[in-house]
Design a protein around this motif. Structure first.
Motif, PDB file in Angstrom:
ATOM      1  N   TYR A  21       8.496  26.301   0.098  1.00  0.00           N
ATOM      2  CA  TYR A  21       6.659  25.067   0.673  1.00  0.00           C
ATOM      3  C   TYR A  21       6.302  24.262  -0.347  1.00  0.00           C
ATOM      4  O   TYR A  21       6.616  23.240  -0.703  1.00  0.00           O
ATOM      5  CB  TYR A  21       5.416  26.356   1.178  1.00  0.00           C
ATOM      6  N   LEU A  22       6.024  24.926  -1.191  1.00  0.00           N
ATOM      7  CA  LEU A  22       6.412  24.285  -2.922  1.00  0.00           C
ATOM      8  C   LEU A  22       7.279  22.355  -2.873  1.00  0.00           C
ATOM      9  O   LEU A  22       6.521  21.276  -2.966  1.00  0.00           O
ATOM     10  CB  LEU A  22       5.840  25.131  -3.935  1.00  0.00           C
ATOM     11  N   PRO A  23       8.179  22.714  -2.812  1.00  0.00           N
ATOM     12  CA  PRO A  23       8.787  21.903  -3.167  1.00  0.00           C
ATOM     13  C   PRO A  23       8.870  20.790  -1.699  1.00  0.00           C
ATOM     14  O   PRO A  23       9.383  19.768  -2.328  1.00  0.00           O
ATOM     15  CB  PRO A  23      10.766  22.647  -2.672  1.00  0.00           C
ATOM     16  N   ARG A  24       8.152  20.824  -1.066  1.00  0.00           N
ATOM     17  CA  ARG A  24       7.802  20.733   0.444  1.00  0.00           C
ATOM     18  C   ARG A  24       6.805  19.870  -0.229  1.00  0.00           C
ATOM     19  O   ARG A  24       7.011  18.373  -0.178  1.00  0.00           O
ATOM     20  CB  ARG A  24       7.945  21.098   1.627  1.00  0.00           C
ATOM     21  N   ILE A  25       5.831  19.986  -0.831  1.00  0.00           N
ATOM     22  CA  ILE A  25       4.580  19.049  -1.202  1.00  0.00           C
ATOM     23  C   ILE A  25       5.500  18.095  -2.571  1.00  0.00           C
ATOM     24  O   ILE A  25       5.125  17.408  -2.059  1.00  0.00           O
ATOM     25  CB  ILE A  25       3.749  20.400  -1.739  1.00  0.00           C
ATOM     26  N   PHE A  26       6.492  18.940  -3.124  1.00  0.00           N
ATOM     27  CA  PHE A  26       6.989  18.210  -4.131  1.00  0.00           C
ATOM     28  C   PHE A  26       7.638  17.006  -3.121  1.00  0.00           C
ATOM     29  O   PHE A  26       7.296  15.863  -3.619  1.00  0.00           O
ATOM     30  CB  PHE A  26       7.759  18.545  -4.912  1.00  0.00           C
ATOM     31  N   MET A  31       6.228  10.687  -1.767  1.00  0.00           N
ATOM     32  CA  MET A  31       6.313   9.704  -1.092  1.00  0.00           C
ATOM     33  C   MET A  31       5.003   9.113  -1.405  1.00  0.00           C
ATOM     34  O   MET A  31       4.695   7.973  -0.122  1.00  0.00           O
ATOM     35  CB  MET A  31       6.875   9.972   0.286  1.00  0.00           C
ATOM     36  N   VAL A  32       3.705   9.645  -1.825  1.00  0.00           N
ATOM     37  CA  VAL A  32       2.603   8.633  -2.099  1.00  0.00           C
ATOM     38  C   VAL A  32       2.839   7.792  -2.495  1.00  0.00           C
ATOM     39  O   VAL A  32       3.085   7.258  -3.792  1.00  0.00           O
ATOM     40  CB  VAL A  32       1.927   9.955  -2.842  1.00  0.00           C
ATOM     41  N   PRO A  33       2.216   6.842  -1.418  1.00  0.00           N
ATOM     42  CA  PRO A  33       2.434   5.459  -2.109  1.00  0.00           C
ATOM     43  C   PRO A  33       1.266   5.113  -3.388  1.00  0.00           C
ATOM     44  O   PRO A  33       0.482   5.959  -3.484  1.00  0.00           O
ATOM     45  CB  PRO A  33       1.899   4.710  -0.856  1.00  0.00           C
ATOM     46  N   PRO A  34       1.276   3.763  -4.195  1.00  0.00           N
ATOM     47  CA  PRO A  34       0.685   3.691  -5.171  1.00  0.00           C
ATOM     48  C   PRO A  34      -0.714   3.316  -5.245  1.00  0.00           C
ATOM     49  O   PRO A  34      -0.806   2.710  -3.783  1.00  0.00           O
ATOM     50  CB  PRO A  34       1.838   2.544  -5.981  1.00  0.00           C
ATOM     51  N   GLY A  35      -1.769   4.029  -5.012  1.00  0.00           N
ATOM     52  CA  GLY A  35      -2.887   4.013  -4.970  1.00  0.00           C
ATOM     53  C   GLY A  35      -3.724   4.815  -4.360  1.00  0.00           C
ATOM     54  O   GLY A  35      -5.061   4.689  -3.967  1.00  0.00           O
ATOM     55  N   SER A  36      -2.937   5.966  -3.639  1.00  0.00           N
ATOM     56  CA  SER A  36      -3.280   6.688  -2.794  1.00  0.00           C
ATOM     57  C   SER A  36      -3.914   7.497  -3.995  1.00  0.00           C
ATOM     58  O   SER A  36      -3.464   8.583  -3.368  1.00  0.00           O
ATOM     59  CB  SER A  36      -2.675   6.448  -1.940  1.00  0.00           C
ATOM     60  N   GLU A  37      -4.954   7.791  -4.440  1.00  0.00           N
ATOM     61  CA  GLU A  37      -5.580   8.781  -5.015  1.00  0.00           C
ATOM     62  C   GLU A  37      -6.012  10.284  -4.475  1.00  0.00           C
ATOM     63  O   GLU A  37      -5.340  10.730  -5.193  1.00  0.00           O
ATOM     64  CB  GLU A  37      -6.402   8.260  -6.166  1.00  0.00           C
ATOM     65  N   ALA A  38      -6.239   9.987  -3.488  1.00  0.00           N
ATOM     66  CA  ALA A  38      -6.701  11.134  -2.610  1.00  0.00           C
ATOM     67  C   ALA A  38      -5.932  11.585  -1.906  1.00  0.00           C
ATOM     68  O   ALA A  38      -6.193  13.037  -2.614  1.00  0.00           O
ATOM     69  CB  ALA A  38      -7.947  10.215  -1.708  1.00  0.00           C
ATOM     70  N   GLU A  39      -5.035  11.430  -1.701  1.00  0.00           N
ATOM     71  CA  GLU A  39      -3.535  12.007  -1.022  1.00  0.00           C
ATOM     72  C   GLU A  39      -3.354  12.243  -1.983  1.00  0.00           C
ATOM     73  O   GLU A  39      -3.070  13.631  -2.081  1.00  0.00           O
ATOM     74  CB  GLU A  39      -2.527  11.150  -0.360  1.00  0.00           C
ATOM     75  N   ALA A  41      -4.484  14.198  -5.357  1.00  0.00           N
ATOM     76  CA  ALA A  41      -5.284  15.042  -5.430  1.00  0.00           C
ATOM     77  C   ALA A  41      -5.316  15.856  -4.365  1.00  0.00           C
ATOM     78  O   ALA A  41      -5.540  17.142  -5.239  1.00  0.00           O
ATOM     79  CB  ALA A  41      -5.912  14.162  -5.636  1.00  0.00           C
ATOM     80  N   ARG A  42      -5.121  15.972  -2.783  1.00  0.00           N
ATOM     81  CA  ARG A  42      -4.950  16.765  -2.331  1.00  0.00           C
ATOM     82  C   ARG A  42      -3.868  17.583  -2.035  1.00  0.00           C
ATOM     83  O   ARG A  42      -4.367  18.634  -2.806  1.00  0.00           O
ATOM     84  CB  ARG A  42      -5.171  16.274  -0.841  1.00  0.00           C
ATOM     85  N   LEU A  43      -2.783  16.640  -2.342  1.00  0.00           N
ATOM     86  CA  LEU A  43      -1.506  17.188  -2.250  1.00  0.00           C
ATOM     87  C   LEU A  43      -0.983  18.709  -3.522  1.00  0.00           C
ATOM     88  O   LEU A  43      -0.844  19.280  -3.789  1.00  0.00           O
ATOM     89  CB  LEU A  43      -0.039  16.601  -2.326  1.00  0.00           C
ATOM     90  N   LEU A  44      -1.584  17.149  -4.937  1.00  0.00           N
ATOM     91  CA  LEU A  44      -1.647  17.856  -6.136  1.00  0.00           C
ATOM     92  C   LEU A  44      -2.443  19.742  -6.245  1.00  0.00           C
ATOM     93  O   LEU A  44      -2.362  20.758  -6.668  1.00  0.00           O
ATOM     94  CB  LEU A  44      -2.401  17.310  -7.149  1.00  0.00           C
ATOM     95  N   LEU A  45      -3.720  19.644  -5.353  1.00  0.00           N
ATOM     96  CA  LEU A  45      -4.396  20.758  -5.014  1.00  0.00           C
ATOM     97  C   LEU A  45      -3.816  21.884  -4.772  1.00  0.00           C
ATOM     98  O   LEU A  45      -3.934  22.840  -5.100  1.00  0.00           O
ATOM     99  CB  LEU A  45      -5.943  20.295  -4.732  1.00  0.00           C
ATOM    100  N   MET A  46      -3.083  21.403  -3.334  1.00  0.00           N
ATOM    101  CA  MET A  46      -2.540  22.530  -2.486  1.00  0.00           C
ATOM    102  C   MET A  46      -1.173  23.402  -3.349  1.00  0.00           C
ATOM    103  O   MET A  46      -1.171  24.306  -3.208  1.00  0.00           O
ATOM    104  CB  MET A  46      -1.245  21.686  -1.126  1.00  0.00           C
ATOM    105  N   ALA A  47      -0.353  22.230  -4.026  1.00  0.00           N
ATOM    106  CA  ALA A  47       0.445  22.776  -4.891  1.00  0.00           C
ATOM    107  C   ALA A  47       0.086  23.952  -5.813  1.00  0.00           C
ATOM    108  O   ALA A  47       0.840  24.754  -6.425  1.00  0.00           O
ATOM    109  CB  ALA A  47       1.601  21.476  -5.329  1.00  0.00           C
ATOM    110  N   ARG A  48      -0.922  23.128  -6.718  1.00  0.00           N
ATOM    111  CA  ARG A  48      -1.743  23.786  -7.393  1.00  0.00           C
ATOM    112  C   ARG A  48      -1.450  25.745  -7.426  1.00  0.00           C
ATOM    113  O   ARG A  48      -1.657  26.498  -7.525  1.00  0.00           O
ATOM    114  CB  ARG A  48      -2.827  23.617  -8.472  1.00  0.00           C
ATOM    115  N   LYS A  49      -2.650  25.324  -6.046  1.00  0.00           N
ATOM    116  CA  LYS A  49      -3.496  26.678  -5.524  1.00  0.00           C
ATOM    117  C   LYS A  49      -1.896  27.731  -5.135  1.00  0.00           C
ATOM    118  O   LYS A  49      -2.229  28.677  -5.119  1.00  0.00           O
ATOM    119  CB  LYS A  49      -4.004  26.435  -4.276  1.00  0.00           C
TER     120      LYS A  49
END
Length: 142
Positions: A21-26, A31-39, A41-49
C-alpha cells in the motif's frame, strides 16, 4: 514451533500489506496537482503513519523467522538451499522497505523527482518478492 510459524506468517502478511500500500500512496503523491497542499499533506500523513506502523511488523516478522531458523533448525542441513535463496529475498525486502523510507523522506522534503508511472512499476516489486518467497518455502525447489 507451530505457534511461532503461525505468528511469523501473520506478521509477514501484515508487513506485506504495508509494502503493497505505501508505494500506492507514492503513486497518488506523484499525481497531486500543484497547489493542492491539503491533498498532499493528507497523503504524506497517511504515508508517514503507515511507514511507522510497518517497521514493528517487519521487526517482529524477522525475529520470528530467525527463531524458526536458529531456534528450531528449520532450513539447516543438506538439501536446504531454498532457505539461502529465501534469505536473499528477505534481504531484498528489507532493502525495499528502506527504499520506501528514503522515498517518503524525499516526498516530505518536496524533492521527489519521479513520476507516477515509475512508482506504479516500483509498486510491483513486493508482489514478485512475495511470489518468490512463497514458492521457495512451499515448493523448496533446491
Amino acid at each position: 514451533m507451530l505457534w511461532v510459524k503461525a505468528l511469523h506468517i501473520v506478521f509477514v502478511a501484515s508487513w506485506f500489506a504495508g509494502l503493497f500500500y505505501l508505494p500506492r500512496i507514492f503513486v497518488n503523491l506523484a499525481m497531486v496537482p500543484p497547489g493542492s497542499e491539503a491533498e498532499r499533506a493528507r497523503l504524506l500523513l497517511m504515508a508517514r503513519k503507515l511507514y511507522r506502523f510497518m517497521a514493528p511488523l517487519a521487526l517482529i516478522a524477522l525475529a520470528l523467522g530467525l527463531w524458526l531458523w536458529l531456534g528450531w533448525g528449520i532450513g539447516r542441513g543438506p538439501g536446504n538451499g531454498w532457505l539461502h535463496a529465501k534469505l536473499l529475498v528477505v534481504l531484498l525486502l528489507i532493502a525495499y522497505h528502506a527504499a520506501c523510507g528514503r522515498l517518503l523522506a524525499r516526498f516530505e522534503r518536496g524533492a521527489a523527482t519521479r513520476g507516477h508511472v515509475w512508482f506504479r512499476w516500483f509498486n510491483e516489486a513486493p508482489v514478485l518478492l512475495l511470489l518468490a518467497a512463497v514458492i521457495l518455502v512451499v515448493v523448496k525447489p533446491f
